[in-house]
Design a protein around this motif. Structure first.
Motif, PDB file in Angstrom:
ATOM      1  N   LEU A 127       0.953  -1.138   0.071  1.00  9.69           N
ATOM      2  CA  LEU A 127       0.079   0.111   0.107  1.00  9.69           C
ATOM      3  C   LEU A 127       0.782   1.253   0.163  1.00  9.69           C
ATOM      4  N   HIS A 128       0.708   2.053  -0.999  1.00 12.53           N
ATOM      5  CA  HIS A 128       1.609   3.400  -1.079  1.00 12.53           C
ATOM      6  C   HIS A 128       0.432   4.468  -0.695  1.00 12.53           C
ATOM      7  N   LEU A 129       0.833   5.016   0.475  1.00 11.75           N
ATOM      8  CA  LEU A 129      -0.021   6.139   0.952  1.00 11.75           C
ATOM      9  C   LEU A 129       0.024   7.383   0.133  1.00 11.75           C
ATOM     10  N   LEU A 130      -1.071   8.247   0.373  1.00 11.45           N
ATOM     11  CA  LEU A 130      -1.140   9.524  -0.246  1.00 11.45           C
ATOM     12  C   LEU A 130       0.212  10.333  -0.408  1.00 11.45           C
ATOM     13  N   GLU A 131       0.813  10.596   0.881  1.00  9.22           N
ATOM     14  CA  GLU A 131       1.984  11.409   0.923  1.00  9.22           C
ATOM     15  C   GLU A 131       2.904  10.690  -0.066  1.00  9.22           C
ATOM     16  N   GLU A 132       3.159   9.394  -0.316  1.00  7.67           N
ATOM     17  CA  GLU A 132       4.530   8.624  -1.019  1.00  7.67           C
ATOM     18  C   GLU A 132       3.947   8.983  -2.500  1.00  7.67           C
ATOM     19  N   ILE A 133       2.828   8.963  -2.663  1.00  2.53           N
ATOM     20  CA  ILE A 133       2.264   9.095  -4.152  1.00  2.53           C
ATOM     21  C   ILE A 133       2.426  10.471  -4.586  1.00  2.53           C
ATOM     22  N   MET A 134       2.164  11.528  -3.384  1.00  4.69           N
ATOM     23  CA  MET A 134       2.413  12.987  -3.727  1.00  4.69           C
ATOM     24  C   MET A 134       4.032  13.329  -3.969  1.00  4.69           C
ATOM     25  N   ALA A 135       4.631  12.492  -3.256  1.00  3.45           N
ATOM     26  CA  ALA A 135       6.171  12.872  -3.384  1.00  3.45           C
ATOM     27  C   ALA A 135       6.668  12.306  -4.535  1.00  3.45           C
ATOM     28  N   TYR A 136       6.256  11.247  -5.149  1.00  4.10           N
ATOM     29  CA  TYR A 136       6.547  10.750  -6.376  1.00  4.10           C
ATOM     30  C   TYR A 136       6.056  11.706  -7.498  1.00  4.10           C
ATOM     31  N   LEU A 137       5.168  12.156  -7.504  1.00  2.16           N
ATOM     32  CA  LEU A 137       4.520  13.161  -8.280  1.00  2.16           C
ATOM     33  C   LEU A 137       5.452  14.523  -8.444  1.00  2.16           C
ATOM     34  N   GLU A 138       5.756  14.789  -7.364  1.00  2.78           N
ATOM     35  CA  GLU A 138       6.326  16.295  -6.911  1.00  2.78           C
ATOM     36  C   GLU A 138       8.123  15.896  -7.390  1.00  2.78           C
ATOM     37  N   GLN A 139       8.568  14.676  -7.204  1.00  2.97           N
ATOM     38  CA  GLN A 139       9.760  14.702  -7.788  1.00  2.97           C
ATOM     39  C   GLN A 139       9.842  14.616  -9.330  1.00  2.97           C
ATOM     40  N   GLN A 140       8.828  13.869 -10.010  1.00  2.00           N
ATOM     41  CA  GLN A 140       8.886  14.197 -11.310  1.00  2.00           C
ATOM     42  C   GLN A 140       8.723  15.704 -11.974  1.00  2.00           C
ATOM     43  N   ASP A 141       8.131  16.380 -11.227  1.00  2.00           N
ATOM     44  CA  ASP A 141       8.122  17.722 -11.551  1.00  2.00           C
ATOM     45  C   ASP A 141       9.139  18.559 -11.170  1.00  2.00           C
ATOM     46  N   ALA A 142       9.922  17.974 -10.311  1.00  2.00           N
ATOM     47  CA  ALA A 142      11.219  18.873  -9.933  1.00  2.00           C
ATOM     48  C   ALA A 142      12.503  18.455 -10.818  1.00  2.00           C
ATOM     49  N   GLU A 143      12.502  17.334 -11.273  1.00  2.00           N
ATOM     50  CA  GLU A 143      13.672  16.954 -12.069  1.00  2.00           C
ATOM     51  C   GLU A 143      13.583  17.387 -13.601  1.00  2.00           C
ATOM     52  N   ASN A 144      14.573  18.089 -13.938  1.00  2.00           N
ATOM     53  CA  ASN A 144      14.510  18.522 -15.317  1.00  2.00           C
ATOM     54  C   ASN A 144      15.070  17.207 -16.332  1.00  2.00           C
ATOM     55  N   LEU A 145      13.839  17.215 -17.337  1.00  2.00           N
ATOM     56  CA  LEU A 145      14.378  16.468 -18.403  1.00  2.00           C
ATOM     57  C   LEU A 145      15.558  17.068 -19.358  1.00  2.00           C
ATOM     58  N   VAL A 146      16.319  16.068 -19.826  1.00  6.40           N
ATOM     59  CA  VAL A 146      17.275  16.612 -20.681  1.00  6.40           C
ATOM     60  C   VAL A 146      16.886  16.802 -22.010  1.00  6.40           C
ATOM     61  N   THR A 147      16.966  18.024 -22.600  1.00  5.63           N
ATOM     62  CA  THR A 147      16.528  18.556 -23.732  1.00  5.63           C
ATOM     63  C   THR A 147      17.758  19.352 -24.654  1.00  5.63           C
ATOM     64  N   ARG A 148      17.481  19.404 -25.836  1.00  7.33           N
ATOM     65  CA  ARG A 148      18.482  20.146 -26.468  1.00  7.33           C
ATOM     66  C   ARG A 148      17.797  20.854 -27.708  1.00  7.33           C
ATOM     67  N   ILE A 149      18.137  22.090 -28.173  1.00  8.55           N
ATOM     68  CA  ILE A 149      17.969  22.783 -29.289  1.00  8.55           C
ATOM     69  C   ILE A 149      19.059  22.901 -30.325  1.00  8.55           C
ATOM     70  N   SER A 150      18.695  22.414 -31.433  1.00  8.93           N
ATOM     71  CA  SER A 150      19.740  22.340 -32.635  1.00  8.93           C
ATOM     72  C   SER A 150      20.981  21.864 -31.934  1.00  8.93           C
ATOM     73  N   ASN A 151      21.080  20.559 -31.667  1.00 12.99           N
ATOM     74  CA  ASN A 151      22.273  19.595 -31.258  1.00 12.99           C
ATOM     75  C   ASN A 151      22.853  20.134 -30.076  1.00 12.99           C
ATOM     76  N   ARG A 152      22.233  21.114 -29.392  1.00 14.80           N
ATOM     77  CA  ARG A 152      23.075  21.797 -28.103  1.00 14.80           C
ATOM     78  C   ARG A 152      22.185  21.358 -27.038  1.00 14.80           C
ATOM     79  N   GLU A 153      22.644  20.751 -25.903  1.00 15.31           N
ATOM     80  CA  GLU A 153      21.759  20.443 -24.929  1.00 15.31           C
ATOM     81  C   GLU A 153      21.390  21.770 -24.019  1.00 15.31           C
ATOM     82  N   VAL A 154      20.445  21.830 -23.528  1.00 14.80           N
ATOM     83  CA  VAL A 154      20.071  22.926 -22.576  1.00 14.80           C
ATOM     84  C   VAL A 154      19.493  22.414 -21.207  1.00 14.80           C
ATOM     85  N   MET A 155      20.475  21.225 -20.658  1.00 14.68           N
ATOM     86  CA  MET A 155      20.018  20.800 -19.387  1.00 14.68           C
ATOM     87  C   MET A 155      19.836  21.804 -18.420  1.00 14.68           C
TER      88      MET A 155
END
Ligand code: SF4
Length: 155
Positions: A127-155
Motif C-alpha cells: 500500500l502506497h499512501l497519499l503522501e508517498e504518491i504525492m512525493a513521487y509526483l513532485e519528484q517528477q515535476d522537480a527533475e529537469n528532462l534533458v533537452t536540446r535545441i539544434s544539437n545543443r543540450e540545454v539541461m
C-alpha cells in the motif's frame, strides 16, 4: 470538498512490481531521461556522457520544437537495458522508478484502471499512501528532462 477527499488515491493505492517486464519490452515507448538519470547511469555504467548518449539514447522531437533525450529500444522494442531483466535496475531512470505513479495515470481512477490492465502489479501488494504518491509526483515535476535545441543540450 478538500483535495484529499477529491483524489481517488486519498486512501493510497496498492502496487508491487512483479518484474514481469511487460512495461520494458515488446512495445515501442519512450523513457525520458532527467539530468539525475544520466548522472546515475553514467556512474553505474562507468561511461562518458558522449558515449552514453551515442550508445544508449536517442533524441525525440517534442511539441515545443526542442528534442528530449530518451533511451533507445532494440529492434524488437525491448528497452536497450533489458537483458534477462533490467540490467541497470539500481540506476534505472526516474520514469521507471516512479511507475505507476505518473501524472498521466494519477489523473483519474479510469486512467489508473486502464493502465492496470497491462500491469499485473497495480492494485495488489504494497500500500502506497497519499503522501508517498504525492512525493513521487513532485519528484517528477522537480527533475529537469534533458533537452536540446539544434544539437545543443540545454539541461
Ligand atoms: S508491467 Fe507492472 S508488474 Fe510488470 S514489470 Fe512493469 S511495473 Fe512491474
Amino acid at each position: 470538498m478538500s483535495l484529499q477527499q477529491a483524489l481517488f488515491y486519498a486512501e493510497g493505492l496498492r502496487f508491487s512490481c512483479t518484474r514481469c517486464s511487460t512495461c520494458c519490452r515488446y512495445e515501442s515507448g519512450y523513457v525520458f531521461l532527467t539530468e539525475h538519470d544520466t548522472t546515475r547511469l553514467l556512474e553505474s555504467l562507468q561511461i562518458a556522457h558522449t558515449g552514453f548518449v551515442e550508445t544508449y539514447c536517442r533524441w525525440v522531437p517534442d511539441k515545443w520544437g526542442t528534442e528530449q533525450l530518451t533511451l533507445k529500444e532494440k529492434s524488437n522494442y525491448d528497452c536497450i537495458f533489458w537483458k534477462n531483466g533490467c540490467s541497470v535496475y539500481e540506476a534505472r531512470p526516474l520514469q521507471c522508478r516512479t511507475f505507476p505513479f505518473w501524472h498521466s495515470i494519477m489523473v483519474s481512477a479510469k486512467a489508473w484502471d486502464a493502465a492496470a490492465r497491462d500491469c499485473p502489479g497495480m492494485g495488489k501488494g504494497t500500500l502506497h499512501l497519499l503522501e508517498e504518491i504525492m512525493a513521487y509526483l513532485e519528484q517528477q515535476d522537480a527533475e529537469n528532462l534533458v533537452t536540446r535545441i539544434s544539437n545543443r543540450e540545454v539541461m
